[in-house]
Write a protein that holds these residues in place. Structure first.
Motif, mmCIF file in Angstrom:
data_model
loop_
_atom_site.group_PDB
_atom_site.id
_atom_site.type_symbol
_atom_site.label_atom_id
_atom_site.label_comp_id
_atom_site.label_asym_id
_atom_site.label_seq_id
_atom_site.Cartn_x
_atom_site.Cartn_y
_atom_site.Cartn_z
ATOM 1 N N ALA A 77 0.818 -1.222 0.000
ATOM 2 C CA ALA A 77 0.000 0.000 0.000
ATOM 3 C C ALA A 77 0.846 1.265 0.000
ATOM 4 N N SER A 78 2.169 1.129 -0.153
ATOM 5 C CA SER A 78 3.061 2.298 -0.118
ATOM 6 C C SER A 78 3.342 2.825 -1.524
ATOM 7 N N GLY A 79 3.088 4.121 -1.725
ATOM 8 C CA GLY A 79 3.442 4.747 -3.009
ATOM 9 C C GLY A 79 4.945 4.755 -3.213
ATOM 10 N N ASN A 80 5.705 4.900 -2.120
ATOM 11 C CA ASN A 80 7.171 4.869 -2.262
ATOM 12 C C ASN A 80 7.627 3.511 -2.789
ATOM 13 N N CYS A 81 6.960 2.441 -2.327
ATOM 14 C CA CYS A 81 7.291 1.101 -2.848
ATOM 15 C C CYS A 81 6.784 0.938 -4.286
ATOM 16 N N ASP B 206 6.525 -5.546 11.253
ATOM 17 C CA ASP B 206 7.622 -6.127 10.455
ATOM 18 C C ASP B 206 8.827 -5.197 10.282
ATOM 19 N N THR B 207 8.602 -3.865 10.361
ATOM 20 C CA THR B 207 9.748 -2.944 10.211
ATOM 21 C C THR B 207 10.430 -2.670 11.551
ATOM 22 N N LEU B 208 9.828 -3.166 12.636
ATOM 23 C CA LEU B 208 10.374 -2.876 13.971
ATOM 24 C C LEU B 208 11.246 -4.011 14.511
ATOM 25 N N ALA C 157 16.471 3.308 9.522
ATOM 26 C CA ALA C 157 15.299 4.202 9.451
ATOM 27 C C ALA C 157 13.992 3.416 9.468
ATOM 28 N N ARG C 158 14.064 2.088 9.241
ATOM 29 C CA ARG C 158 12.914 1.170 9.321
ATOM 30 C C ARG C 158 11.823 1.498 8.304
ATOM 31 N N THR C 159 12.202 2.108 7.199
ATOM 32 C CA THR C 159 11.218 2.430 6.162
ATOM 33 C C THR C 159 11.243 1.373 5.059
ATOM 34 N N THR C 160 10.143 1.341 4.304
ATOM 35 C CA THR C 160 10.112 0.624 3.043
ATOM 36 C C THR C 160 9.926 1.683 1.964
ATOM 37 N N PRO C 161 10.380 1.507 0.748
ATOM 38 C CA PRO C 161 11.077 0.333 0.231
ATOM 39 C C PRO C 161 12.523 0.257 0.696
ATOM 40 N N PRO D 172 18.136 2.007 1.284
ATOM 41 C CA PRO D 172 16.799 2.542 1.538
ATOM 42 C C PRO D 172 16.563 3.811 0.714
ATOM 43 N N GLU D 173 15.431 4.450 0.907
ATOM 44 C CA GLU D 173 15.027 5.696 0.225
ATOM 45 C C GLU D 173 14.629 5.407 -1.229
ATOM 46 N N SER D 174 13.322 5.535 -1.469
ATOM 47 C CA SER D 174 12.772 5.182 -2.782
ATOM 48 C C SER D 174 13.493 5.873 -3.933
ATOM 49 N N ASN D 175 13.778 7.169 -3.782
ATOM 50 C CA ASN D 175 14.347 7.878 -4.928
ATOM 51 C C ASN D 175 15.811 7.504 -5.155
ATOM 52 N N GLU E 199 9.644 16.105 -5.207
ATOM 53 C CA GLU E 199 8.676 15.081 -4.780
ATOM 54 C C GLU E 199 8.733 14.881 -3.272
ATOM 55 N N GLN E 200 9.948 14.782 -2.729
ATOM 56 C CA GLN E 200 10.064 14.541 -1.282
ATOM 57 C C GLN E 200 9.612 15.768 -0.476
ATOM 58 N N ALA E 201 9.829 16.963 -1.033
ATOM 59 C CA ALA E 201 9.487 18.178 -0.294
ATOM 60 C C ALA E 201 7.996 18.517 -0.382
ATOM 61 N N LEU F 47 2.846 -0.672 16.281
ATOM 62 C CA LEU F 47 3.555 -1.682 15.484
ATOM 63 C C LEU F 47 4.196 -1.089 14.240
ATOM 64 N N SER F 48 4.096 0.236 14.083
ATOM 65 C CA SER F 48 4.648 0.914 12.912
ATOM 66 C C SER F 48 5.536 2.065 13.409
ATOM 67 N N ILE F 49 6.382 2.631 12.525
ATOM 68 C CA ILE F 49 7.168 3.788 12.978
ATOM 69 C C ILE F 49 6.286 5.032 13.118
ATOM 70 N N TYR F 50 5.064 4.961 12.577
ATOM 71 C CA TYR F 50 4.182 6.116 12.657
ATOM 72 C C TYR F 50 3.322 6.054 13.900
ATOM 73 N N THR F 51 3.392 7.101 14.729
ATOM 74 C CA THR F 51 2.573 7.120 15.929
ATOM 75 C C THR F 51 1.469 8.161 15.811
HETATM 76 N N1 LIG Z 1 11.636 9.004 2.275
HETATM 77 C C1 LIG Z 1 11.328 7.602 2.343
HETATM 78 C C2 LIG Z 1 9.983 7.413 3.021
HETATM 79 C C3 LIG Z 1 9.653 5.923 3.204
HETATM 80 C C4 LIG Z 1 8.436 5.679 4.073
HETATM 81 O O1 LIG Z 1 7.939 6.569 4.800
HETATM 82 N N2 LIG Z 1 7.945 4.444 3.994
HETATM 83 C C5 LIG Z 1 6.786 4.030 4.780
HETATM 84 C C6 LIG Z 1 5.721 3.458 3.847
HETATM 85 S S1 LIG Z 1 5.261 4.667 2.611
HETATM 86 C C7 LIG Z 1 7.202 2.902 5.712
HETATM 87 O O2 LIG Z 1 7.794 1.946 5.262
HETATM 88 N N3 LIG Z 1 6.933 2.990 7.029
HETATM 89 C C8 LIG Z 1 7.352 1.933 7.935
HETATM 90 C C9 LIG Z 1 6.538 1.877 9.208
HETATM 91 O O3 LIG Z 1 5.557 2.625 9.302
HETATM 92 O O4 LIG Z 1 6.866 1.086 10.108
HETATM 93 C C10 LIG Z 1 11.330 6.987 0.933
HETATM 94 O O5 LIG Z 1 11.104 7.756 -0.026
HETATM 95 O O6 LIG Z 1 11.599 5.798 0.788
#
Ligand SMILES: N[C@@H](CCC(=O)N[C@@H](CS)C(=O)NCC(=O)O)C(=O)O
Length: 216
Positions: free
Chosen positions: A11-15, A40-42, A52-56, A66-69, A99-101, A211-215
């Motif tokens: 569901a991630s646009g970055n992925c 899964d990212t934790l 940074a625990r992000t996807t992709p 890491p970092e989509s771009n 895009e990132q900004a 369970l996600s990096i987003y609170t």
């Molecule tokens: N700047 C990063 C942002 C990546 C990002 O925020 N990914 C989110 C999904 S869109 C994520 O994986 N979050 C992990 C989590 O919430 O635990 C990129 O462009 O890759």
């Protein structure tokens, strides 16, 4: 040819950016699907791969990017998706940074609204929406005069911006005010090998926020 493994959240646009480019370049790869609302990212092992625990996250012969771009840039090097000329390459960087900004504000909104983090009338939703609209207005002016973002040829600059611009309506921003942007979205979708398999975020995501990096 390097061995490629994509750590991916459907569901991630970055992925989605990376899935589009891998498909259009016809690059063989393995895919590991993560549930970012399932913790899964934790995990410790994911943190070792990407602090940074992000996807992709792209694994390349055992190294991790890491970092989509940054991933788009790495994969596109030496292909028509990244121009050769120094000026055109500068333009690609410009639109990746843009895009990132500006456009990733749409991602923030879509995520928090669809996964139930914030109500649609929350003051930060209103503020982010205004900022995203300013970004779309910049794209509108440019795309009224150019077929694609960098050097008038399709490139990773278009892939990166497409990923979240096309879901602006899901963030409460109709695209009817942006006709040149709308025509460009269709041009991108008509490029050979284009795919869009972006999933929806779970409506109860906010209930699993620990369970996600987003609170918030
Ligand atoms: N700047 C990063 C942002 C990546 C990002 O925020 N990914 C989110 C999904 S869109 C994520 O994986 N979050 C992990 C989590 O919430 O635990 C990129 O462009 O890759």
């Amino acid at each position: 040819m390097a061995f490629l493994r994509l750590y991916d959240y459907p569901a991630s646009g970055n992925c989605l950016k990376v899935r589009i480019l891998l498909a259009q370049l016809g690059l063989p790869h393995e895919r590991v699907t993560l549930d970012i609302f399932g913790g899964d990212t934790l995990t410790a092992s994911y943190g070792e791969k990407n602090p940074a625990r992000t996807t992709p996250l792209l694994e390349v012969d055992g190294d991790h990017l890491p970092e989509s771009n940054a991933i788009l840039w790495y994969l596109a090097e030496g292909t028509a998706m990244l121009p050769d000329g120094p000026f055109e390459r500068g333009e690609v960087v410009r639109w990746l940074l843009f895009e990132q900004a500006w456009i990733s504000g749409i991602a923030r909104l879509r995520f928090r609204l669809q996964a139930g983090f914030l109500p649609p009338d929350d003051p930060s939703v209103v503020r982010w929406r205004e900022s995203a609209r300013r970004g779309l207005a910049v794209l509108e002016e440019h795309l009224a005069r150019h077929a694609f973002l960098a050097g008038d040829a399709y490139s990773i600059a278009d892939v990166a911006n497409y990923a979240y611009v096309h879901v602006a309506p899901e963030a409460g921003i109709p695209l009817s005010d942006f006709p040149a942007v709308t025509r460009w979205l269709r041009r991108v979708e008509e490029t050979p090998g284009f795919v869009n398999d972006l999933a929806h975020l779970p409506p109860d995501g906010a209930q699993r926020r620990g369970l996600s990096i987003y609170t918030v």
